[in-house]
Write an enzyme that holds these catalytic residues in place. Structure first.
Site, short mmCIF file in Angstrom:
data_model
loop_
_atom_site.label_atom_id
_atom_site.label_comp_id
_atom_site.label_asym_id
_atom_site.label_seq_id
_atom_site.Cartn_x
_atom_site.Cartn_y
_atom_site.Cartn_z
N ASP A 41 0.83 -1.20 0.00
CA ASP A 41 0.00 0.00 0.00
C ASP A 41 0.87 1.25 0.00
O ASP A 41 1.66 1.47 0.93
CB ASP A 41 -0.91 0.01 1.23
N TYR A 46 3.01 9.96 -0.62
CA TYR A 46 4.15 9.43 0.14
C TYR A 46 5.48 9.66 -0.60
O TYR A 46 6.55 9.45 -0.03
CB TYR A 46 3.99 7.94 0.40
N LYS A 71 -2.89 5.95 -4.17
CA LYS A 71 -3.97 6.90 -3.86
C LYS A 71 -3.75 8.24 -4.54
O LYS A 71 -2.62 8.66 -4.80
CB LYS A 71 -4.05 7.12 -2.34
N HIS A 104 -7.62 9.61 -1.73
CA HIS A 104 -6.93 9.55 -0.44
C HIS A 104 -7.72 10.24 0.68
O HIS A 104 -7.78 9.73 1.81
CB HIS A 104 -5.55 10.19 -0.59
#
Length: 274
Positions: A41, A46, A71, A104
């Site tokens: 994930d 990120y 996401k 997200h």
């Protein structure tokens, strides 16, 4: 495995890469894959999608045996922007398709999440993603999607751990066949210190983290614990050798305190672009 509402099967145990630095991501994901994880994930926010994709390719595992989730960032909401964002995320990952793509956050201050969802529906209808879902969506956000769109989210990924269980939201998801995925499943470590958890761990001769993850598993939550420590990565995967009794499950469920650790979906509005 958990079967989603469109028939796609997702490994219940995943490996999360939130806050893993880009330079460390490939190594951490490769370790997770070697241990046995098959669900990774990540998220555009990120900034480590490239490392995830590199690990997938380096693993030598058949692509169909792996499940990759990523996401959409808040700063890329809107129909056309979401379509562009998906193309860019595939480029960073070096993949032709992801298995699960999530909005997200609802980011209600810009009020474009319904448009973004329609873009995800388009990508899904075109066969470019196996399943679509949401993250951090509260009942009011899910209600709006139900009124304005045709595809029911396959997953809602939410903060969920023994001291913050979001029971009303979880119940709504179950009623609508939306799988519940727990991030911060260990309460970022804080939930592991409760006497009820440590007592159960002692009784089963396992760690407190394994107890809490087992609680999630028996509740049919999808879980994505994160660590860069090889020992903990392995420990978080090894939750099959014991089962919690009804009384033990109840003792952990009674730890609910209503204290959120992360951001509030009603107000979180950072672009996530940096």
């Amino acid at each position: 495995m958990i079967t989603l509402n469109n028939g796609v099967r997702i490994p219940q145990r995943g490996f999360g890469v939130f806050q893993i630095p880009p330079a460390d991501t490939q190594r951490a994901v490769e370790q997770a894959l070697e241990i046995g994880y098959r669900h990774i994930d990540t998220a555009a926010a990120y900034n480590n999608e490239a490392g995830v994709g590199a690990a997938v390719r380096a693993s030598g595992l058949p692509r169909q045996e792996l499940f990759v989730t990523t996401k959409l960032r808040n700063g890329e909401h809107g129909y056309d922007a979401t379509l562009r964002a998906y193309d860019e995320t595939l480029q960073r990952l070096g993949l032709d398709q992801v298995d699960l793509y999530l909005v997200h956050w609802p980011n209600p201050t810009v009020d474009l999440y319904a448009e973004s969802w329609r873009a995800l529906e388009r990508v899904y209808a075109d066969g470019r993603v196996r399943a679509i879902g949401v993250s951090n969506f509260l009942p009011e956000h899910l209600e709006r999607l139900a009124k304005e769109s045709d595809v029911v989210p396959a997953v809602n990924q939410i903060e969920l751990h023994p001291t913050y269980q979001q029971r009303e939201l979880t119940r709504l998801c179950r009623e609508r066949s939306i799988a519940v995925e727990a991030y911060s499943p260990l309460g970022q470590g804080a939930d592991l210190e409760h006497p009820a958890v440590t007592a159960i761990a002692t009784a089963h001769q396992v760690t407190a983290a394994q107890v809490v993850l087992r609680w999630h598993m028996q509740l049919r939550h999808i879980i994505i614990p994160k660590s860069v420590n090889p020992g903990r990565i392995r420990e978080n995967f090894a939750v099959d050798g014991f089962a919690l009794s009804d009384d033990e499950m109840r003792a952990i469920t009674e730890l609910e305190s209503g204290n959120r650790i992360g951001n509030d979906p009603r107000t979180f509005a950072l672009s996530q672009i940096r």
